[in-house]
Design an enzyme around this catalytic site. Structure first.
Site, PDB file in Angstrom:
ATOM      1  N   GLN A  99       1.143  -0.926  -0.257  1.00 22.24           N
ATOM      2  CA  GLN A  99       0.175   0.238   0.211  1.00 22.24           C
ATOM      3  C   GLN A  99       0.768   1.299  -0.136  1.00 22.24           C
ATOM      4  OE1 GLN A  99      -1.294  -2.261   1.905  1.00 22.24           O
ATOM      5  NE2 GLN A  99      -2.675  -2.750   1.165  1.00 22.24           N
ATOM      6  N   CYS A 114      -1.179  -7.870   6.673  1.00 17.72           N
ATOM      7  CA  CYS A 114      -2.878  -7.316   6.349  1.00 17.72           C
ATOM      8  C   CYS A 114      -3.724  -6.889   7.705  1.00 17.72           C
ATOM      9  CB  CYS A 114      -3.935  -8.056   5.436  1.00 17.72           C
ATOM     10  SG  CYS A 114      -4.785  -7.330   5.515  1.00 17.72           S
ATOM     11  N   GLY A 115      -3.257  -5.367   7.810  1.00 19.41           N
ATOM     12  CA  GLY A 115      -3.602  -5.361   9.018  1.00 19.41           C
ATOM     13  C   GLY A 115      -5.688  -5.598   9.680  1.00 19.41           C
ATOM     14  N   SER A 116      -6.151  -5.059   8.247  1.00 20.75           N
ATOM     15  CA  SER A 116      -7.361  -5.196   8.802  1.00 20.75           C
ATOM     16  C   SER A 116      -7.650  -7.353   9.135  1.00 20.75           C
ATOM     17  CB  SER A 116      -8.481  -4.084   7.216  1.00 20.75           C
ATOM     18  OG  SER A 116      -7.684  -4.587   6.246  1.00 20.75           O
ATOM     19  N   CYS A 157      -6.173   0.407   5.967  1.00 17.58           N
ATOM     20  CA  CYS A 157      -4.542  -0.629   6.084  1.00 17.58           C
ATOM     21  C   CYS A 157      -4.367  -0.058   7.759  1.00 17.58           C
ATOM     22  CB  CYS A 157      -3.412   0.066   4.746  1.00 17.58           C
ATOM     23  SG  CYS A 157      -2.098  -0.716   5.069  1.00 17.58           S
TER      24      CYS A 157
END
Length: 292
Positions: free
Chosen positions: A47, A224-226, A76
């Site tokens: 990203q 991936c945080g989400s 993000c």
């Protein structure tokens, strides 16, 4: 380059991030510039987090998020932590409020390079995730890969963390599944009108998950945080874990807490790698001499 802005290559638990300082700029980072940057070894990213001047009162900045295919992302979490690390390096503040497409995010530095982000409230309604057909219970929707009588993956938990997620629960090692093959098929499945982030998750210990994620518009990611938020919330919803969960991802670990007020807090590391200048219209860039 006629219009250069500062940028930094960072990572959040292995999630490759470019933080671009667009404050004072009227035009955004173009999709063409994003694709060009993503195509080069030194600047490839998951990203871009473009820091813009605030657009609404009560916020510090507007954050525009671009995937490596040039598409715009709503949220993000790992990138948000990188933004906080970049901003705390230039000020004595440790708390920030950002506007994103997913809504307002609050974040604070716990200690150097260790950031907590309030990722907001998860969404479970089928039409708000969104899904293409109605499901009264989104903890287990009808979707599978493989033969009908012996599917490889099936019945994922679906939800939104500002972007759509599907979490497939598996008993075997998450590395034993060919996510690189299944990921793009599931991301673009007709049941997800806005596409979706696809994760494979396994309960690896009490209140611990191991996850891999195929990220919408990106592909396989180290973290991936989400998706970690979606995994933690889905695990609690399906009574696989409690509401405090440690999520192991290929790039590192994230701590998740789904609080009683329905907000989920994600805490994890960031790392600064190097910095430079780039043209947000063309994607041309130069690295700072001191970082070479």
């Amino acid at each position: 380059m006629t219009n250069q802005v500062p940028f930094a290559r960072m990572n959040g638990a292995g999630n490759e991030i470019l933080v671009v300082d667009m404050r004072g700029q009227s035009a955004p980072v173009t999709p063409e510039a994003a694709v060009k940057l993503a195509s080069q070894t030194e600047t490839k990213f998951d990203q871009i987090m473009a820091i813009h001047d605030p657009r609404v009162n009560g916020t510090d900045n507007y954050i525009m998020i671009l995937n490596n295919d040039g598409s715009e992302a709503q949220a993000c979490g790992n990138g948000t932590r990188c933004v906080v690390s970049a901003l705390t390096a230039e000020t004595d503040r440790d708390t920030f409020t950002f506007q994103t497409l997913a809504g307002i995010l609050n974040a604070r530095e716990i200690r150097e390079n260790y950031i907590c982000v309030d990722m907001g409230e998860p969404v479970f309604d089928w039409d708000k995730i969104p899904l293409a057909e109605e499901f009264a219970d989104t903890t287990k929707i009808e979707l599978q890969i493989g033969p009908i009588d012996a599917p490889v993956l099936h019945s994922p938990s679906a939800m939104s963390m500002g972007n759509p997620h599907a979490v497939f629960w598996v008993k075997n090692d998450v590395w034993s599944y060919d996510l690189e093959l299944f990921g793009p098929l599931l991301e673009n499945h007709p049941i997800f009108p806005e596409k979706a982030n696809i994760s494979i998750a396994q309960v690896s210990a009490e209140n611990e998950l191991t996850m891999r994620t195929w990220e919408r518009g990106v592909g396989l990611t180290q973290a991936c945080g989400s998706a970690a938020c979606a995994g933690a919330v889905s695990a609690a919803r399906t009574e696989r874990t409690g509401r405090n969960v440690l999520v192991h991802m290929p790039g590192g670990d994230l701590s998740l807490e789904w609080k009683d007020n329905n907000h989920i807090f994600m805490t994890g590391p960031t790392e600064w790698e190097w910095s430079g200048m780039l043209d947000p219209q063309t994607g041309d860039w130069v690295r700072d001499e001191s970082d070479k």
